[in-house]
Write a protein that holds these residues in place. Structure first.
Motif, PDB file in Angstrom:
ATOM      1  N   SER A 121      -4.921 -20.174 -23.248  1.00  0.00           N
ATOM      2  CA  SER A 121      -3.316 -20.945 -23.359  1.00  0.00           C
ATOM      3  C   SER A 121      -2.607 -20.915 -24.446  1.00  0.00           C
ATOM      4  O   SER A 121      -3.285 -21.606 -25.825  1.00  0.00           O
ATOM      5  CB  SER A 121      -2.535 -22.043 -22.753  1.00  0.00           C
ATOM      6  N   HIS A 122      -1.722 -19.677 -25.258  1.00  0.00           N
ATOM      7  CA  HIS A 122      -1.743 -19.727 -26.784  1.00  0.00           C
ATOM      8  C   HIS A 122      -0.919 -20.818 -27.130  1.00  0.00           C
ATOM      9  O   HIS A 122      -1.736 -21.259 -27.506  1.00  0.00           O
ATOM     10  CB  HIS A 122      -0.342 -18.756 -26.789  1.00  0.00           C
ATOM     11  N   PHE A 123      -0.117 -20.846 -25.831  1.00  0.00           N
ATOM     12  CA  PHE A 123       0.938 -22.278 -26.636  1.00  0.00           C
ATOM     13  C   PHE A 123       0.382 -23.823 -26.244  1.00  0.00           C
ATOM     14  O   PHE A 123       0.127 -24.526 -27.591  1.00  0.00           O
ATOM     15  CB  PHE A 123       1.974 -22.783 -25.172  1.00  0.00           C
ATOM     16  N   ASP A 124      -0.988 -23.951 -25.792  1.00  0.00           N
ATOM     17  CA  ASP A 124      -1.517 -25.378 -25.302  1.00  0.00           C
ATOM     18  C   ASP A 124      -2.339 -25.142 -26.025  1.00  0.00           C
ATOM     19  O   ASP A 124      -2.547 -26.476 -27.043  1.00  0.00           O
ATOM     20  CB  ASP A 124      -2.546 -25.534 -24.200  1.00  0.00           C
ATOM     21  N   ALA A 125      -3.198 -24.229 -26.783  1.00  0.00           N
ATOM     22  CA  ALA A 125      -4.124 -24.253 -27.946  1.00  0.00           C
ATOM     23  C   ALA A 125      -3.768 -24.656 -29.515  1.00  0.00           C
ATOM     24  O   ALA A 125      -4.250 -25.194 -30.268  1.00  0.00           O
ATOM     25  CB  ALA A 125      -5.074 -23.055 -27.665  1.00  0.00           C
TER      26      ALA A 125
ATOM     27  N   GLY B 204      -1.966 -11.201 -15.891  1.00  0.00           N
ATOM     28  CA  GLY B 204      -2.187 -12.090 -15.017  1.00  0.00           C
ATOM     29  C   GLY B 204      -2.507 -13.654 -15.505  1.00  0.00           C
ATOM     30  O   GLY B 204      -1.895 -14.652 -14.312  1.00  0.00           O
ATOM     31  N   ARG B 205      -2.645 -13.832 -17.310  1.00  0.00           N
ATOM     32  CA  ARG B 205      -2.783 -15.542 -17.078  1.00  0.00           C
ATOM     33  C   ARG B 205      -1.356 -15.283 -16.917  1.00  0.00           C
ATOM     34  O   ARG B 205      -0.848 -16.609 -16.743  1.00  0.00           O
ATOM     35  CB  ARG B 205      -3.409 -14.797 -18.583  1.00  0.00           C
ATOM     36  N   GLU B 206      -0.568 -15.040 -17.846  1.00  0.00           N
ATOM     37  CA  GLU B 206       1.207 -15.521 -18.468  1.00  0.00           C
ATOM     38  C   GLU B 206       1.547 -16.295 -16.946  1.00  0.00           C
ATOM     39  O   GLU B 206       2.646 -16.427 -17.015  1.00  0.00           O
ATOM     40  CB  GLU B 206       1.648 -14.496 -19.021  1.00  0.00           C
ATOM     41  N   LEU B 207       1.416 -14.522 -16.034  1.00  0.00           N
ATOM     42  CA  LEU B 207       2.162 -14.930 -14.591  1.00  0.00           C
ATOM     43  C   LEU B 207       1.546 -16.534 -13.899  1.00  0.00           C
ATOM     44  O   LEU B 207       2.765 -16.423 -13.263  1.00  0.00           O
ATOM     45  CB  LEU B 207       1.622 -13.691 -13.747  1.00  0.00           C
ATOM     46  N   LEU B 208       0.060 -16.753 -14.478  1.00  0.00           N
ATOM     47  CA  LEU B 208       0.133 -17.950 -13.953  1.00  0.00           C
ATOM     48  C   LEU B 208       0.488 -19.448 -14.373  1.00  0.00           C
ATOM     49  O   LEU B 208       1.253 -20.818 -14.010  1.00  0.00           O
ATOM     50  CB  LEU B 208      -1.668 -17.962 -13.556  1.00  0.00           C
ATOM     51  N   GLU B 209       0.127 -18.653 -16.161  1.00  0.00           N
ATOM     52  CA  GLU B 209       0.567 -20.910 -16.567  1.00  0.00           C
ATOM     53  C   GLU B 209       2.393 -20.989 -16.874  1.00  0.00           C
ATOM     54  O   GLU B 209       2.447 -21.215 -17.068  1.00  0.00           O
ATOM     55  CB  GLU B 209       0.069 -20.161 -17.842  1.00  0.00           C
TER      56      GLU B 209
END
Lengths: 408, 440
Positions: A121-125, B204-209
């Protein structure tokens, strides 16, 4: 390639260099107008592709997995192939402006560097890197702010400045620090200025009262700096972009001896999921602005570069293989660059190799150097913080060995 | 008025009887609008606060025709896919849309709706600077976000998933099955077109996160890949509309969060949206985000749990989740007043509302927001702009706000006329630039 796995450019003895730097204690006393050690942190937001920035051209896997975006091995046409550094790694051709710094030993790279946390995750990282506490979200302040907390109790907001429209996480915390877009706009014009100052001074709103009091204190000092138009050193041209202008403002502050200890700025737009490009294209454009900016800053600082370390970082790297759209998806390990007087030139760290069994989760560059060990080396070796303070600046982490990117 | 009696007071667990004292009304107006105008508090008290809140929860019943007359016309998109021309168009489009956004937020009577449009736009952020996203922005705001902000989350989620703006911004429009037929073509002509030939995980990633479960919502990297496969073939056609292209859709089963979804067509992705929208992590993530917007940076877990329970019980009815939050004792508690630091947008719009300014042209305020760090539609990361104090409190930001307060009230901005009797400019500037006015 296997030998490369245990390849230590600088030797593990670098860890012994951690210790008391006598300059640290003396400096707090001589707070006024003295030249201080300066760290300039530059964040590449969006996860820059470290494998196309500092290219492991000695790896056949790199070429196999990146059929359309790999940078050709050195020796091809200038501007279209890797600029060799050490026979195995090389710079992207758009980074040619950094070669003089490499040649004179002022540029170090720590490769396969990053976070022990596996988030993509961009934000978390970014949060983890700026708080320097991977996996821990409750950390209230940033690592650069903790550097300021440790180095002195002096309440001078000009010790930490971000050229940014919002205060970056790295500098958030109890030590005073400033964030602004440019020096010239950081002033309250008109007769209302003193009245605003009084209004905030009498406010019961502690958070805003403190921020305003720091602002007005800094403004008085900065008026003297901003009063004269800034001219960079002879022959230095910054990129005509917000990033270039921010770097120029940092140089301006550094040269004005206002007590700057840590500076921060950022360059976004590295999230190249599509059409990343190779020697030309999106990443080349970005790297060219990035490198030209760094090279201009280093030249503009002139002999002050001896007291300065510029360190670049990005939240994680990108997958080893290109994706279906000529881009790269989120990965893990990355490369950090350190530029400055005290640098030990070279590519440092342990190279894990790109073979499938050496990759992180089978797909990404593995991390062999914790980014906090690079930060730790800078904090002790350059800023001169006592080794005992590392536990405060990097809570939950023991800085056990450093990549040896600084001269002992 | 039936709506009045339908308003929950003691009927919902934890709801406090709503008081109509001026301080409470001012607090509610500070949160459910872009800041009160002169006389708004009195008008809401006259109507009764509960009736006022219920009216805002039903924007379709509020006539808002007057605001349209103030909006700037939009230019049409260029035919050419030439990057330079697209960039020029995007820059113009973004300034016009930004000005219209600000003007609407100042003058719309559907204040809660517009507060939520800003919130949900940031939740489902797209960035005008990427590819052709700018050309899809008007309909993204007006047809995808606005009609759903008080509707069902599942509908909002699907509207974003099928919106050209999101498909473009998070690259899904060019994500294909890894083994997609070489000759298969996607509708929209790519810039520097290389034929797409594989999976892209970005959406896919941003949909989940970000959009649904939240980063700790219990998914793995493998879930990201499976979700991305389910959405292959969700793309944009030549006319700039959503289109499902079966030829590039993954032909296998996918397993998402333990659910096996059999191979098929567009229904595979729609099934993923069902699973995500009804997942408890999503209920919690959305409840937290709304409570953080409406109540405080660090909302009480008990309140978030109640809002999440309401989300689940109502099948993701966002009107009911908002209602639960804004009738909660935590929301109405005196300690909550002024607990939120205004974002730059909230500062600018609330200042224009407080002064009763007549804004002839909103474009200079787009520039002002650029200087304050929140240019409309120009947030590059998918997180959108945040609404917490730690994001926005800075010395430089305060200085900019003081200067804007001075500029706005001094008569220096020709695009703004202040009403007669607006008072002494300096006193007004000191009010707009004061610590109290930075909070809501």
């Amino acid at each position: 390639m296997v030998t490369r796995r245990v390849f230590f450019k600088s030797g593990a003895t670098a860890m012994l260099s951690l210790g008391f730097a006598p300059s640290f204690l003396g400096r707090a006393a001589a707070a006024v107008a003295a030249r201080r050690k300066l760290v300039i942190a530059i964040f590449q937001r969006g996860a820059a592709d470290g494998l196309n920035m500092v290219v492991p051209y000695g790896e056949s896997e790199y070429y196999r997995l990146r059929p359309t975006i790999a940078i050709p091995r050195p020796g091809g046409n200038r501007g279209e192939s890797v600029i060799d550094l050490d026979g195995f790694f090389g710079l992207h051709p758009a980074m040619a402006s950094l070669t003089p710094l490499w040649s004179n030993g002022s540029l170090a790279v720590v490769h396969a560097c990053g976070s022990p946390d596996s988030t993509r995750s961009h934000f978390d990282a970014q949060d983890y890197m700026e708080s320097a506490t991977p996996g821990v979200k409750s950390t209230g302040d940033g690592w650069l702010n903790r550097c300021l907390q440790v180095s002195s109790a002096e309440r001078d907001p000009l010790r930490g400045v971000a050229l940014a429209r919002t205060m970056p996480r790295s500098l958030q915390g109890v030590a005073p620090a400033l964030a602004f877009g440019s020096l010239d706009e950081f002033d309250v014009r008109g007769p209302a200025g003193t009245k605003f100052e009084a209004e905030y001074a009498h406010s019961s709103d502690l958070m805003l009262g403190t921020a305003a009091s720091d602002a007005f204190a800094a403004m008085r000092t900065l008026r003297q700096v901003a009063g004269t138009p800034y001219r960079p050193a002879q022959g230095v041209t910054y990129p005509p972009t917000p990033f270039g202008r921010s770097l120029q403002e940092i140089a301006r502050l550094a040269k004005a001896d206002v007590g700057l200890e840590v500076a921060f700025t950022e360059l976004g737009n590295w999230d190249h999921h599509v059409n990343e490009g190779a020697a030309k294209g999106q990443i080349a454009t970005r790297l060219s602005e990035f490198s030209n900016g760094l090279a201009a800053l280093a030249s503009d600082l002139g002999d002050r570069l001896a007291d300065t370390l510029i360190v670049t970082m990005s939240e994680f790297g990108r997958a080893v293989a290109e994706n279906g759209n000529g881009g790269t998806d989120h990965g893990h390990g990355n490369a950090m660059m350190i530029i400055g007087g005290g640098v030990r030139g070279g590519v440092h760290g342990t190279w894990p190799g790109l073979a499938p069994e050496h990759r992180f989760e089978g797909r990404d560059l593995a991390v062999t150097t914790d980014f906090r060990d690079v930060f730790g080396e800078i904090v002790v070796g350059h800023l001169g913080a006592p080794r005992a303070s590392l536990a405060k600046i990097f809570p939950g982490h023991v800085v056990k060995s450093t990549p040896g990117a600084l001269r002992a | 008025m039936a709506a009045l009696t339908a308003l929950p007071t003691a009927s919902i667990h934890g709801a406090a009887p709503v008081q109509d004292d001026p301080a409470t009304v001012a607090h509610v107006l500070n949160r459910l609008t872009f800041g009160p105008r002169a006389g708004d508090v009195d008008r809401a008290r006259e109507m009764g606060l509960q009736a006022w809140v219920d009216r805002q929860l039903h924007p379709e019943k509020i006539d808002d025709g007057a605001v349209d007359a103030r909006l700037l016309p939009l230019a049409s998109a260029p035919d050419s896919a030439e990057p330079k021309e697209l960039r020029r168009f995007a820059r113009r489009q973004v300034v016009t849309l930004g000005a219209n956004k600000i003007v609407r937020e100042v003058y719309s009577e559907r204040q809660l709706q517009e507060v939520l449009v800003d919130f949900w736009f940031n939740h489902f952020n797209v960035y005008a600077g990427k590819g052709r996203t700018a050309q899809f922005l008007p309909e993204y705001e007006s047809d995808v976000i606005r009609p759903h902000v008080l509707g069902r989350f599942r509908d909002l989620l699907e509207a974003t998933a099928k919106s050209p703006a999101m498909l473009m911004y998070l690259d899904n429009w060019r994500s294909t099955a890894p083994d997609a037929i070489r000759g298969a073509r996607l509708g929209l002509r790519a810039q520097n077109a290389k034929r797409p030939r594989g999976l892209n995980e970005n959406y896919g990633r941003e949909l989940l996160e970000l959009h649904t479960l939240g980063v700790n919502g219990g998914y793995t990297q493998q879930d990201v890949v499976e979700v991305a496969r389910a959405f292959t073939g969700w793309t944009i056609d030549r006319a700039g509309q959503f289109r499902f292209v079966r030829a590039v859709h993954d032909r296998g089963d996918v397993v998402v969060l333990g659910h096996r979804i059999a191979a098929g067509g567009i229904e595979q992705g729609e099934r993923v949206l069902d699973i995500l929208a009804s997942h408890p992590s999503t209920a919690h993530h959305i409840a937290f985000a709304l409570a953080q917007q409406l109540v405080s940076d660090d909302p009480s877990p008990a309140l978030v749990d109640r809002a999440a329970a309401r989300f689940t019980a109502t099948n993701g009815d966002l009107r009911e989740v908002v209602r639960t939050i804004v009738t909660a004792p935590e929301f109405l508690a005196p300690a909550t007043r002024g607990a939120k630091f205004k974002t730059p947008l909230e500062f600018v719009v609330s200042a224009l509302r407080a002064t009763g300014a007549d804004v002839h042209d909103g474009r200079p305020f787009v520039q002002a927001l650029q200087e304050l760090g929140e240019p409309p539609f120009m947030c590059q990361p998918p997180t959108g702009y945040r609404n917490t104090a730690e994001t926005w409190v800075s010395a430089g930001g305060l200085v900019n706000r003081m200067n804007l307060a001075t500029r706005l009230t001094s008569g220096a901005m020709r695009v703004v006329t202040l009403p007669d009797g607006a008072g002494d400019p300096e006193a007004l500037a000191l009010r707009l630039g004061s610590p109290e006015f930075q909070r809501r």
